[in-house]
Design a protein around this motif. Structure first.
Motif, PDB file in Angstrom:
ATOM      1  N   MET A  65       0.826  -1.297   0.036  1.00 19.71           N
ATOM      2  CA  MET A  65      -0.178  -0.165  -0.093  1.00 19.71           C
ATOM      3  C   MET A  65       0.727   1.233  -0.043  1.00 19.71           C
ATOM      4  N   ALA A  66       2.119   1.047   0.309  1.00 19.47           N
ATOM      5  CA  ALA A  66       2.772   2.188   0.258  1.00 19.47           C
ATOM      6  C   ALA A  66       3.221   2.787  -1.098  1.00 19.47           C
ATOM      7  N   ARG A  67       2.957   3.853  -1.610  1.00 22.14           N
ATOM      8  CA  ARG A  67       3.243   4.414  -2.801  1.00 22.14           C
ATOM      9  C   ARG A  67       4.839   4.446  -3.200  1.00 22.14           C
ATOM     10  N   PRO A  68       5.106   4.328  -4.314  1.00 23.09           N
ATOM     11  CA  PRO A  68       6.604   4.306  -4.685  1.00 23.09           C
ATOM     12  C   PRO A  68       7.317   5.645  -4.108  1.00 23.09           C
ATOM     13  N   ALA A  69       6.605   6.799  -4.361  1.00 19.97           N
ATOM     14  CA  ALA A  69       7.352   8.028  -3.999  1.00 19.97           C
ATOM     15  C   ALA A  69       7.467   8.052  -2.247  1.00 19.97           C
ATOM     16  N   GLU A  70       6.533   7.290  -1.748  1.00 22.18           N
ATOM     17  CA  GLU A  70       6.631   7.387  -0.122  1.00 22.18           C
ATOM     18  C   GLU A  70       6.858   5.894   0.298  1.00 22.18           C
ATOM     19  N   ALA A  71       7.641   5.263  -0.232  1.00 27.04           N
ATOM     20  CA  ALA A  71       8.069   3.951   0.134  1.00 27.04           C
ATOM     21  C   ALA A  71       8.660   3.867   1.594  1.00 27.04           C
ATOM     22  N   ALA A  72       9.543   4.909   1.780  1.00 25.62           N
ATOM     23  CA  ALA A  72      10.419   5.045   2.899  1.00 25.62           C
ATOM     24  C   ALA A  72       9.645   5.293   4.209  1.00 25.62           C
ATOM     25  N   GLN A  73       8.500   6.111   3.635  1.00 27.07           N
ATOM     26  CA  GLN A  73       7.571   6.541   4.790  1.00 27.07           C
ATOM     27  C   GLN A  73       5.992   6.537   4.505  1.00 27.07           C
ATOM     28  N   VAL A  74       5.594   5.401   5.191  1.00 30.90           N
ATOM     29  CA  VAL A  74       3.757   5.496   4.778  1.00 30.90           C
ATOM     30  C   VAL A  74       3.003   6.554   5.345  1.00 30.90           C
ATOM     31  N   GLU A  75       2.243   6.905   4.519  1.00 33.39           N
ATOM     32  CA  GLU A  75       1.226   7.848   5.011  1.00 33.39           C
ATOM     33  C   GLU A  75       0.643   7.566   6.593  1.00 33.39           C
ATOM     34  N   ALA A  76       0.179   8.508   7.224  1.00 35.30           N
ATOM     35  CA  ALA A  76      -0.736   8.055   8.483  1.00 35.30           C
ATOM     36  C   ALA A  76      -2.074   7.511   7.887  1.00 35.30           C
ATOM     37  N   GLY A  77      -2.627   8.041   7.174  1.00 32.67           N
ATOM     38  CA  GLY A  77      -4.107   7.494   6.381  1.00 32.67           C
ATOM     39  C   GLY A  77      -3.728   6.001   5.984  1.00 32.67           C
ATOM     40  N   ASN A  78      -2.748   5.582   5.358  1.00 35.94           N
ATOM     41  CA  ASN A  78      -2.451   4.194   4.999  1.00 35.94           C
ATOM     42  C   ASN A  78      -2.374   3.300   6.277  1.00 35.94           C
ATOM     43  N   ASP A  79      -1.693   3.881   7.278  1.00 35.83           N
ATOM     44  CA  ASP A  79      -1.485   3.202   8.588  1.00 35.83           C
ATOM     45  C   ASP A  79      -2.830   2.763   9.073  1.00 35.83           C
ATOM     46  N   ASP A  80      -3.746   3.769   8.894  1.00 39.04           N
ATOM     47  CA  ASP A  80      -5.044   3.658   9.821  1.00 39.04           C
ATOM     48  C   ASP A  80      -5.859   2.451   8.841  1.00 39.04           C
ATOM     49  N   GLU A  81      -5.780   2.719   7.441  1.00 36.86           N
ATOM     50  CA  GLU A  81      -6.115   1.750   6.756  1.00 36.86           C
ATOM     51  C   GLU A  81      -5.658   0.213   6.830  1.00 36.86           C
ATOM     52  N   ILE A  82      -4.617   0.195   6.807  1.00 32.90           N
ATOM     53  CA  ILE A  82      -3.989  -1.046   7.096  1.00 32.90           C
ATOM     54  C   ILE A  82      -4.230  -1.712   8.570  1.00 32.90           C
ATOM     55  N   ALA A  83      -4.282  -0.917   9.518  1.00 27.91           N
ATOM     56  CA  ALA A  83      -5.082  -1.301  10.920  1.00 27.91           C
ATOM     57  C   ALA A  83      -6.173  -1.634  10.709  1.00 27.91           C
ATOM     58  N   ALA A  84      -7.233  -1.260   9.986  1.00 25.59           N
ATOM     59  CA  ALA A  84      -8.679  -1.588   9.880  1.00 25.59           C
ATOM     60  C   ALA A  84      -8.583  -2.893   9.109  1.00 25.59           C
ATOM     61  N   ILE A  85      -7.868  -2.819   7.984  1.00 23.99           N
ATOM     62  CA  ILE A  85      -7.923  -4.341   7.312  1.00 23.99           C
ATOM     63  C   ILE A  85      -7.698  -5.254   8.302  1.00 23.99           C
ATOM     64  N   MET A  86      -6.329  -5.229   8.853  1.00 20.16           N
ATOM     65  CA  MET A  86      -5.799  -6.393   9.848  1.00 20.16           C
ATOM     66  C   MET A  86      -6.918  -6.642  10.994  1.00 20.16           C
ATOM     67  N   ARG A  87      -7.633  -5.548  11.551  1.00 21.71           N
ATOM     68  CA  ARG A  87      -8.559  -5.823  12.441  1.00 21.71           C
ATOM     69  C   ARG A  87      -9.790  -6.684  11.843  1.00 21.71           C
ATOM     70  N   VAL A  88     -10.001  -6.525  10.636  1.00 21.36           N
ATOM     71  CA  VAL A  88     -11.181  -7.425   9.889  1.00 21.36           C
ATOM     72  C   VAL A  88     -10.645  -8.942   9.759  1.00 21.36           C
ATOM     73  N   ILE A  89      -9.409  -8.843   9.357  1.00 20.13           N
ATOM     74  CA  ILE A  89      -8.800 -10.096   8.832  1.00 20.13           C
ATOM     75  C   ILE A  89      -8.227 -10.911  10.176  1.00 20.13           C
ATOM     76  N   ARG A  90      -7.707 -10.460  11.235  1.00 22.01           N
ATOM     77  CA  ARG A  90      -7.211 -11.257  12.284  1.00 22.01           C
ATOM     78  C   ARG A  90      -8.424 -12.341  12.915  1.00 22.01           C
ATOM     79  N   PRO A  91      -9.606 -11.819  13.217  1.00 25.33           N
ATOM     80  CA  PRO A  91     -10.634 -12.864  13.708  1.00 25.33           C
ATOM     81  C   PRO A  91     -10.628 -13.944  12.756  1.00 25.33           C
ATOM     82  N   TYR A  92     -10.634 -14.223  11.431  1.00 28.25           N
ATOM     83  CA  TYR A  92     -10.624 -14.883  10.381  1.00 28.25           C
ATOM     84  C   TYR A  92      -9.294 -15.920  10.485  1.00 28.25           C
ATOM     85  N   LEU A  93      -8.313 -15.284  11.067  1.00 23.78           N
ATOM     86  CA  LEU A  93      -7.153 -16.286  11.153  1.00 23.78           C
ATOM     87  C   LEU A  93      -6.874 -17.107  12.371  1.00 23.78           C
ATOM     88  N   LYS A  94      -8.034 -16.961  13.031  1.00 29.37           N
ATOM     89  CA  LYS A  94      -7.810 -17.720  14.485  1.00 29.37           C
ATOM     90  C   LYS A  94      -8.588 -19.107  14.257  1.00 29.37           C
TER      91      LYS A  94
END
Length: 94
Positions: A65-94
């Motif tokens: 999800m990191a854009r090429p120009a931002e590869a070294a530093q992911v935007e805070a918005g992307n961090d929030d999106e990733i955290a939201a995705i992981m909250r949805v996925i983690r229960p299915y991994l159990k």
């Protein structure tokens, strides 16, 4: 795939723990342990593998999800999106 030295160290540590759990499970089967004890060890092994899978998946999402120009530093918005995705996925991994 973990990329930073810290992520690699954490992944290898988890894999060594999983290997130890697997070796203990093999020994328990060879000793003829009761099914309840085997099931408990299997659940612990599955939990360890699932935890590692979640870490690798999250790392992959951050990398993807990191854009090429931002590869070294992911935007805070992307961090929030990733955290939201992981909250949805983690229960299915159990």
């Amino acid at each position: 795939m973990p990329h930073t030295p810290e992520e690699k160290k954490r992944a290898v540590t988890r894999l060594r723990r999983i290997k130890g759990q697997t070796d203990a499970l093999i020994a328990a089967v060879e000793r003829g342990e009761e099914c309840g004890a085997l099931l408990q060890q299997l659940a612990a092994l599955r939990g360890a593998a699932t935890g590692l899978m979640a870490e690798v998946l999250e790392s992959h999402l951050r990398e993807t999800m990191a854009r090429p120009a931002e590869a070294a530093q992911v935007e805070a918005g992307n961090d929030d999106e990733i955290a939201a995705i992981m909250r949805v996925i983690r229960p299915y991994l159990k």
